[in-house]
Every structure is written in C-alpha cells, then in structure tokens.
Design a protein around this motif. Sequence first.
Motif, PDB file in Angstrom:
ATOM      1  N   ARG A  88      -4.518   3.909 -12.585  1.00 53.60           N
ATOM      2  CA  ARG A  88      -5.219   3.021 -13.517  1.00 53.60           C
ATOM      3  C   ARG A  88      -6.727   3.063 -13.274  1.00 53.60           C
ATOM      4  O   ARG A  88      -7.513   2.982 -14.223  1.00 53.60           O
ATOM      5  CB  ARG A  88      -4.686   1.586 -13.379  1.00 53.60           C
ATOM      6  N   CYS A  89      -7.117   3.176 -12.012  1.00 51.05           N
ATOM      7  CA  CYS A  89      -8.554   3.293 -11.716  1.00 51.05           C
ATOM      8  C   CYS A  89      -9.123   4.571 -12.324  1.00 51.05           C
ATOM      9  O   CYS A  89     -10.230   4.575 -12.886  1.00 51.05           O
ATOM     10  CB  CYS A  89      -8.784   3.282 -10.207  1.00 51.05           C
ATOM     11  N   MET A  90      -8.389   5.660 -12.239  1.00 51.19           N
ATOM     12  CA  MET A  90      -8.839   6.924 -12.802  1.00 51.19           C
ATOM     13  C   MET A  90      -8.862   6.873 -14.324  1.00 51.19           C
ATOM     14  O   MET A  90      -9.813   7.337 -14.966  1.00 51.19           O
ATOM     15  CB  MET A  90      -7.929   8.054 -12.325  1.00 51.19           C
ATOM     16  N   ASP A 116      -8.309  12.969 -10.539  1.00 51.37           N
ATOM     17  CA  ASP A 116      -7.715  13.694  -9.410  1.00 51.37           C
ATOM     18  C   ASP A 116      -6.200  13.539  -9.508  1.00 51.37           C
ATOM     19  O   ASP A 116      -5.685  12.901 -10.431  1.00 51.37           O
ATOM     20  CB  ASP A 116      -8.253  13.141  -8.087  1.00 51.37           C
ATOM     21  N   ASP A 117      -5.517  14.101  -8.547  1.00 50.51           N
ATOM     22  CA  ASP A 117      -4.069  13.929  -8.449  1.00 50.51           C
ATOM     23  C   ASP A 117      -3.807  12.540  -7.869  1.00 50.51           C
ATOM     24  O   ASP A 117      -3.977  12.318  -6.668  1.00 50.51           O
ATOM     25  CB  ASP A 117      -3.485  15.013  -7.550  1.00 50.51           C
ATOM     26  N   ALA A 118      -3.397  11.615  -8.726  1.00 51.15           N
ATOM     27  CA  ALA A 118      -3.237  10.225  -8.291  1.00 51.15           C
ATOM     28  C   ALA A 118      -2.207  10.096  -7.171  1.00 51.15           C
ATOM     29  O   ALA A 118      -2.365   9.273  -6.259  1.00 51.15           O
ATOM     30  CB  ALA A 118      -2.846   9.337  -9.468  1.00 51.15           C
ATOM     31  N   ALA A 119      -1.142  10.900  -7.225  1.00 53.51           N
ATOM     32  CA  ALA A 119      -0.114  10.809  -6.189  1.00 53.51           C
ATOM     33  C   ALA A 119      -0.676  11.218  -4.830  1.00 53.51           C
ATOM     34  O   ALA A 119      -0.401  10.570  -3.814  1.00 53.51           O
ATOM     35  CB  ALA A 119       1.078  11.690  -6.556  1.00 53.51           C
ATOM     36  N   ALA A 120      -1.474  12.293  -4.811  1.00 52.20           N
ATOM     37  CA  ALA A 120      -2.053  12.753  -3.550  1.00 52.20           C
ATOM     38  C   ALA A 120      -3.066  11.753  -3.013  1.00 52.20           C
ATOM     39  O   ALA A 120      -3.103  11.471  -1.806  1.00 52.20           O
ATOM     40  CB  ALA A 120      -2.707  14.121  -3.746  1.00 52.20           C
ATOM     41  N   VAL A 121      -3.901  11.207  -3.903  1.00 50.89           N
ATOM     42  CA  VAL A 121      -4.898  10.223  -3.473  1.00 50.89           C
ATOM     43  C   VAL A 121      -4.206   8.966  -2.954  1.00 50.89           C
ATOM     44  O   VAL A 121      -4.604   8.402  -1.929  1.00 50.89           O
ATOM     45  CB  VAL A 121      -5.854   9.883  -4.628  1.00 50.89           C
ATOM     46  N   ILE A 161     -10.553  -1.379   4.693  1.00 43.44           N
ATOM     47  CA  ILE A 161      -9.876  -1.046   3.442  1.00 43.44           C
ATOM     48  C   ILE A 161     -10.891  -0.695   2.362  1.00 43.44           C
ATOM     49  O   ILE A 161     -10.701   0.259   1.585  1.00 43.44           O
ATOM     50  CB  ILE A 161      -8.967  -2.216   2.997  1.00 43.44           C
ATOM     51  N   ASP A 162     -11.979  -1.440   2.300  1.00 42.81           N
ATOM     52  CA  ASP A 162     -13.016  -1.138   1.312  1.00 42.81           C
ATOM     53  C   ASP A 162     -13.597   0.256   1.528  1.00 42.81           C
ATOM     54  O   ASP A 162     -13.872   0.993   0.568  1.00 42.81           O
ATOM     55  CB  ASP A 162     -14.129  -2.185   1.364  1.00 42.81           C
ATOM     56  N   ARG A 163     -13.779   0.647   2.778  1.00 44.97           N
ATOM     57  CA  ARG A 163     -14.288   1.992   3.053  1.00 44.97           C
ATOM     58  C   ARG A 163     -13.274   3.046   2.617  1.00 44.97           C
ATOM     59  O   ARG A 163     -13.650   4.106   2.092  1.00 44.97           O
ATOM     60  CB  ARG A 163     -14.624   2.135   4.540  1.00 44.97           C
ATOM     61  N   PHE A 164     -11.983   2.775   2.831  1.00 46.05           N
ATOM     62  CA  PHE A 164     -10.961   3.709   2.364  1.00 46.05           C
ATOM     63  C   PHE A 164     -11.027   3.868   0.844  1.00 46.05           C
ATOM     64  O   PHE A 164     -10.886   4.981   0.321  1.00 46.05           O
ATOM     65  CB  PHE A 164      -9.567   3.205   2.750  1.00 46.05           C
ATOM     66  N   LEU A 165     -11.209   2.760   0.143  1.00 46.31           N
ATOM     67  CA  LEU A 165     -11.266   2.816  -1.317  1.00 46.31           C
ATOM     68  C   LEU A 165     -12.446   3.654  -1.790  1.00 46.31           C
ATOM     69  O   LEU A 165     -12.326   4.435  -2.738  1.00 46.31           O
ATOM     70  CB  LEU A 165     -11.356   1.394  -1.886  1.00 46.31           C
ATOM     71  N   VAL A 166     -13.571   3.497  -1.126  1.00 42.86           N
ATOM     72  CA  VAL A 166     -14.772   4.245  -1.520  1.00 42.86           C
ATOM     73  C   VAL A 166     -14.633   5.724  -1.172  1.00 42.86           C
ATOM     74  O   VAL A 166     -14.900   6.610  -2.000  1.00 42.86           O
ATOM     75  CB  VAL A 166     -16.023   3.637  -0.851  1.00 42.86           C
ATOM     76  N   LYS A 167     -14.178   6.017   0.044  1.00 45.37           N
ATOM     77  CA  LYS A 167     -14.170   7.397   0.522  1.00 45.37           C
ATOM     78  C   LYS A 167     -12.956   8.190   0.023  1.00 45.37           C
ATOM     79  O   LYS A 167     -13.067   9.402  -0.228  1.00 45.37           O
ATOM     80  CB  LYS A 167     -14.195   7.415   2.047  1.00 45.37           C
ATOM     81  N   VAL A 175     -10.578   7.091  -2.603  1.00 42.79           N
ATOM     82  CA  VAL A 175     -10.314   6.974  -4.046  1.00 42.79           C
ATOM     83  C   VAL A 175     -11.551   7.288  -4.850  1.00 42.79           C
ATOM     84  O   VAL A 175     -11.477   7.761  -5.987  1.00 42.79           O
ATOM     85  CB  VAL A 175      -9.776   5.568  -4.381  1.00 42.79           C
ATOM     86  N   GLY A 176     -12.734   7.028  -4.267  1.00 38.97           N
ATOM     87  CA  GLY A 176     -13.995   7.337  -4.959  1.00 38.97           C
ATOM     88  C   GLY A 176     -14.492   6.246  -5.876  1.00 38.97           C
ATOM     89  O   GLY A 176     -15.290   6.506  -6.776  1.00 38.97           O
TER      90      GLY A 176
END
Length: 214
Positions: free
Chosen positions: A155-157, A165-170, A200-206, A208-209
């Motif tokens: 949904r973000c993409m 990107d490949d949502a499943a891989a991300v 968690i916020d850093r994971f989202l940025v790095k 998921v983008g």
Amino acid sequence: MNAISSSDSSPPPGPPKGRGRNPRGQGERLRGEILEATLRLLNELGDDEALSMRAVSREVGIAATSVYIHFADKDELVVAALERCHNDLIRDLDQAEASAVDPVGRLRARLHFLGTWVHANGGLYKVLHESDLNKRMHLAFKEELNSRSREAVQRCMDAGLAPPDDAAAVALDLRAAVHGAVSLRVNSPGNEFPPLEDQIDRFLVKLVGVTLPA
C-alpha cells in the motif's frame, strides 16, 4: 510459580476442590478458560516444553481429565492457544493501524504496536516464534501475519510513498529486522538498546524507503 515439568502428564484421580462441574452446555466456555490459562502459563514460562497438562488443569481449577476432553495432547493444546493469541494480536494490530490516516502511518503504527505487545508478552513471543514447536509443526495461521505485512508495504508503494519494488521481498527484510530487534530485547533484557520505536523508524526509512514526519 514453581517450575513445571513437561513429564507430569498423567491425569490426577479427580477434580480439585473449590470448583464443580460446568453446567451442561458450557463446554465451549471451559475450553476458552483452558486456552486462557495456557496462554498465561506460556507467557510466564516462555517455553512450551516446560508446560504440562496438569499445570493447566491446576490453573483453571479442574481435573486434568477435563483438559483431555477438549485437547488430545499438549501439542494440540499449545497450538490452539497460540492460534487464539495470534488472532487476538491480528485484531489489535488492525486496530492500531486504523488509527493512522495514510499507508506509511498505518504500517508504522502496526510495527510500533508489535513492539509494545512483545514487551508485555515476551514469553508468548518466544513460544510463538522461537520454540521447537515451530520446527516440529507448521503453524499455518502465522502466514496471515506475514501477508498483512506484505500488503501494508504494498500500500505504501501503491500510494507513491515508497519506491516501487518487490513488496514481498521488502516486507521480508522488514520483518527480519523487526523480529531481530525485538528478539534481542526479549532474550537479552539486561542489555541497553536504543528505543525500539526509533529503531523501527530507521528500518522503515532504510528498508522500505519511506519518508517519515519529523
């Protein structure tokens, strides 16, 4: 509570004093009480091998024979309890997600709530994700949690809030990172870690983008 031996599985001769039989037609209610007691004990023990049917019966206040009426063995009982735990967690995650107004906010709220849940239910988290039960049995209900994560990333993409990107891989990378972060906190509680929400916020940025608000 004293340590509970998994070998203590023989039914006691009769029901303990202090509780009579459930009235006719309340079998489903008793089954629910057994599952809730199992979840309490699993959260305390953090190990399904340390659980016994006798301990569950004592927690409910019934004879072990009454537990066997509803569950053939300990594995069946633990799997049923974990499925209830998982379904409750899915419901609560969906509620947390609904509090946000955009896909990134919903994904973020979902992951932040998961961190809060693990903090309060570290023992259940270990049984649900790190126990030998996961190696011996396929817990199919857990697939829903994985698919919900993938859908949240997609949904973000779709909204243009994350690079295509490949949502499943991300989503798999994101789950691996979050599970690693919470597992460290559960298994090494004496260590110092940064706030999980910040991590968690850093994971989202790095991973998921996405771009998060300041």
